[in-house]
Motif scaffolding. Structure first.
Motif, PDB file in Angstrom:
ATOM      1  N   VAL A  31      16.983  19.581 -14.149  1.00 30.03           N
ATOM      2  CA  VAL A  31      17.678  18.528 -13.411  1.00 30.03           C
ATOM      3  C   VAL A  31      19.142  18.604 -13.809  1.00 30.03           C
ATOM      4  O   VAL A  31      19.508  18.307 -14.958  1.00 30.03           O
ATOM      5  CB  VAL A  31      17.104  17.132 -13.724  1.00 30.03           C
ATOM      6  CG1 VAL A  31      17.857  16.060 -12.939  1.00 30.03           C
ATOM      7  CG2 VAL A  31      15.610  17.079 -13.392  1.00 30.03           C
ATOM      8  N   GLU A  32      19.988  19.025 -12.888  1.00 31.46           N
ATOM      9  CA  GLU A  32      21.414  19.186 -13.172  1.00 31.46           C
ATOM     10  C   GLU A  32      22.201  19.212 -11.869  1.00 31.46           C
ATOM     11  O   GLU A  32      21.637  19.376 -10.779  1.00 31.46           O
ATOM     12  CB  GLU A  32      21.673  20.478 -13.946  1.00 31.46           C
ATOM     13  CG  GLU A  32      21.362  21.739 -13.155  1.00 31.46           C
ATOM     14  CD  GLU A  32      21.792  23.011 -13.857  1.00 31.46           C
ATOM     15  OE1 GLU A  32      22.461  22.925 -14.900  1.00 31.46           O
ATOM     16  OE2 GLU A  32      21.454  24.101 -13.352  1.00 31.46           O
ATOM     17  N   LYS A  33      23.493  19.087 -11.985  1.00 29.67           N
ATOM     18  CA  LYS A  33      24.370  19.118 -10.817  1.00 29.67           C
ATOM     19  C   LYS A  33      24.289  20.466 -10.106  1.00 29.67           C
ATOM     20  O   LYS A  33      24.297  21.518 -10.742  1.00 29.67           O
ATOM     21  CB  LYS A  33      25.809  18.844 -11.245  1.00 29.67           C
ATOM     22  CG  LYS A  33      26.813  18.860 -10.089  1.00 29.67           C
ATOM     23  CD  LYS A  33      28.241  18.631 -10.582  1.00 29.67           C
ATOM     24  CE  LYS A  33      29.242  18.735  -9.435  1.00 29.67           C
ATOM     25  NZ  LYS A  33      30.638  18.571  -9.885  1.00 29.67           N
ATOM     26  N   VAL A  71      19.291  22.633 -19.896  1.00 29.49           N
ATOM     27  CA  VAL A  71      20.629  22.258 -19.433  1.00 29.49           C
ATOM     28  C   VAL A  71      21.436  21.977 -20.689  1.00 29.49           C
ATOM     29  O   VAL A  71      21.307  20.909 -21.289  1.00 29.49           O
ATOM     30  CB  VAL A  71      20.598  21.020 -18.515  1.00 29.49           C
ATOM     31  CG1 VAL A  71      21.997  20.671 -18.040  1.00 29.49           C
ATOM     32  CG2 VAL A  71      19.677  21.266 -17.328  1.00 29.49           C
ATOM     33  N   PRO A  72      22.246  22.931 -21.153  1.00 27.78           N
ATOM     34  CA  PRO A  72      22.899  22.780 -22.458  1.00 27.78           C
ATOM     35  C   PRO A  72      23.974  21.717 -22.461  1.00 27.78           C
ATOM     36  O   PRO A  72      24.625  21.447 -21.453  1.00 27.78           O
ATOM     37  CB  PRO A  72      23.503  24.171 -22.705  1.00 27.78           C
ATOM     38  CG  PRO A  72      23.708  24.739 -21.350  1.00 27.78           C
ATOM     39  CD  PRO A  72      22.569  24.217 -20.515  1.00 27.78           C
ATOM     40  N   ILE A  83      19.726  16.098 -17.005  1.00 27.89           N
ATOM     41  CA  ILE A  83      18.771  15.768 -18.067  1.00 27.89           C
ATOM     42  C   ILE A  83      18.765  16.902 -19.080  1.00 27.89           C
ATOM     43  O   ILE A  83      18.538  18.069 -18.721  1.00 27.89           O
ATOM     44  CB  ILE A  83      17.354  15.558 -17.501  1.00 27.89           C
ATOM     45  CG1 ILE A  83      17.335  14.340 -16.571  1.00 27.89           C
ATOM     46  CG2 ILE A  83      16.354  15.387 -18.640  1.00 27.89           C
ATOM     47  CD1 ILE A  83      15.997  14.092 -15.917  1.00 27.89           C
ATOM     48  N   THR A  84      19.018  16.559 -20.332  1.00 26.17           N
ATOM     49  CA  THR A  84      19.096  17.557 -21.389  1.00 26.17           C
ATOM     50  C   THR A  84      18.153  17.183 -22.522  1.00 26.17           C
ATOM     51  O   THR A  84      18.204  16.067 -23.041  1.00 26.17           O
ATOM     52  CB  THR A  84      20.524  17.664 -21.951  1.00 26.17           C
ATOM     53  OG1 THR A  84      21.412  18.047 -20.904  1.00 26.17           O
ATOM     54  CG2 THR A  84      20.590  18.702 -23.050  1.00 26.17           C
ATOM     55  N   LEU A  85      17.283  18.118 -22.885  1.00 25.52           N
ATOM     56  CA  LEU A  85      16.433  17.982 -24.064  1.00 25.52           C
ATOM     57  C   LEU A  85      16.816  19.066 -25.055  1.00 25.52           C
ATOM     58  O   LEU A  85      17.449  20.058 -24.696  1.00 25.52           O
ATOM     59  CB  LEU A  85      14.954  18.128 -23.689  1.00 25.52           C
ATOM     60  CG  LEU A  85      14.371  17.152 -22.672  1.00 25.52           C
ATOM     61  CD1 LEU A  85      12.888  17.443 -22.476  1.00 25.52           C
ATOM     62  CD2 LEU A  85      14.567  15.714 -23.106  1.00 25.52           C
ATOM     63  N   SER A  86      16.407  18.901 -26.299  1.00 23.23           N
ATOM     64  CA  SER A  86      16.647  19.958 -27.281  1.00 23.23           C
ATOM     65  C   SER A  86      15.780  21.160 -26.937  1.00 23.23           C
ATOM     66  O   SER A  86      14.673  21.032 -26.389  1.00 23.23           O
ATOM     67  CB  SER A  86      16.320  19.471 -28.689  1.00 23.23           C
ATOM     68  OG  SER A  86      14.912  19.300 -28.840  1.00 23.23           O
ATOM     69  N   LEU A  87      16.280  22.331 -27.248  1.00 18.83           N
ATOM     70  CA  LEU A  87      15.541  23.550 -26.949  1.00 18.83           C
ATOM     71  C   LEU A  87      14.220  23.589 -27.711  1.00 18.83           C
ATOM     72  O   LEU A  87      13.187  24.043 -27.176  1.00 18.83           O
ATOM     73  CB  LEU A  87      16.385  24.773 -27.298  1.00 18.83           C
ATOM     74  CG  LEU A  87      15.835  26.135 -26.887  1.00 18.83           C
ATOM     75  CD1 LEU A  87      15.531  26.182 -25.398  1.00 18.83           C
ATOM     76  CD2 LEU A  87      16.808  27.245 -27.269  1.00 18.83           C
TER      77      LEU A  87
END
Length: 292
Positions: A31-33, A71-72, A83-87
């Motif tokens: 989920v990103e631009k 998504v870094p 939406i960013t989660l840890s790798l």
């Protein structure tokens, strides 16, 4: 046949498992631009839809969507809605899901990846999975983008009627973009075509031209020197979260054709996996003698 895990019951999931010959597909995106003209969920929407389409051509089980692609960055400058989660969490979550799928009897698990940013960590994930004793295999299939270049090659090879969904004007457009070596990558003609075919009301072509999808070339000097940096400098060179020439003229017909072509390609890969008798045997041989 209903191929979606979520629409089966615990009683008849085994029927799908047998028809799938133990192949289960996890659609993966993020989920990103995606520029100003495509939705935040572009990657997972296209991966999910194409996995389902391909499963109607070659029966496999389609697992619920894995939306938490890589998504870094967690800075306040991240585009709204990303939406960013840890790798570490992304990898652990996918591993747990694969274990659950295996317990249901599916021993060939496919990650159908719709997000280019997932490729590095999925390669690492496959390595991690091979280092632990298991009774199932995991493979990755990356999404392709037929529009415009693969479409143009098909037309050049088999004539202007090779893609029946297209009008004469569409064919002219596709050939023109191919001859001009149209740049594709992220929120490009290829991805725009998919969303046009899936949900055209969520494509905002009137927003094209406001932000550029061309590289700023800020990191070129590092790459030319052979210096590898995080994400290959993509976030810096494509700060608008858009990579490609403006997909002007993209339409629903081109989208439907792109979806069909990609679903046919992916279904052939599914067929190969269903008929394969080596992957699980190689896994067993590779793990022979390992301690539990």
């Amino acid at each position: 046949m209903e191929t979606r895990w979520l629409y089966r019951t615990s009683e008849n999931l085994a029927e799908l498992r047998d028809a799938s010959k133990g192949v289960c597909v996890i659609p993966m995106g993020c989920v990103e631009k995606h520029g100003l003209h495509l939705p935040l969920g572009q990657d997972i929407i296209q991966a999910s839809h194409l996995a389902w389409m391909a499963s109607q051509l070659e029966t496999v089980c389609v697992f619920p969507d894995y939306i938490f692609g890589d998504v870094p960055g967690k800075s306040p400058t991240m585009p709204l809605g990303s939406i960013t989660l840890s790798l570490d969490l992304e990898i652990a979550l996918l591993e747990e899901l694969c274990e659950s799928i295996s317990r249901a009897g599916f021993k060939k698990i496919v990650v159908f990846n719709g997000h280019g940013g997932n490729k590095p960590w999925l390669s690492t994930f496959l390595r991690i999975m091979s280092a632990k004793k298991r009774d199932f295999v995991v493979v990755v299939i990356d999404i392709g983008l037929p529009a415009p270049h693969e479409m143009a090659k098909e037309i050049e090879k088999n004539g202007r009627n090779a893609i029946p969904e297209l009008t004469e004007e569409d064919v002219d457009l596709i050939l023109k973009y191919h001859e001009q070596d149209m740049k594709i990558g992220h929120a490009c003609m290829g991805e725009t075509a998919y969303m046009m075919g899936i949900s055209p009301e969520h494509v905002h072509l009137d927003r094209l031209g406001i932000e550029s999808g061309l590289s700023a070339h800020k990191t070129d000097y590092l790459l030319k020197a052979g210096i590898l940096m995080s994400n290959a400098g993509w976030d810096i060179d494509y700060a608008n979260a858009f990579s490609g020439d403006d997909p002007i003229g993209c339409n629903e017909r081109i989208g439907k054709a792109a979806l069909r072509m990609e679903a046919e390609r992916v279904s052939k890969a599914f067929k190969v996996l269903k008929e394969d008798e080596n992957l699980l045997r190689w896994l067993e041989e590779y793990q022979l003698g390992w301690n539990d």
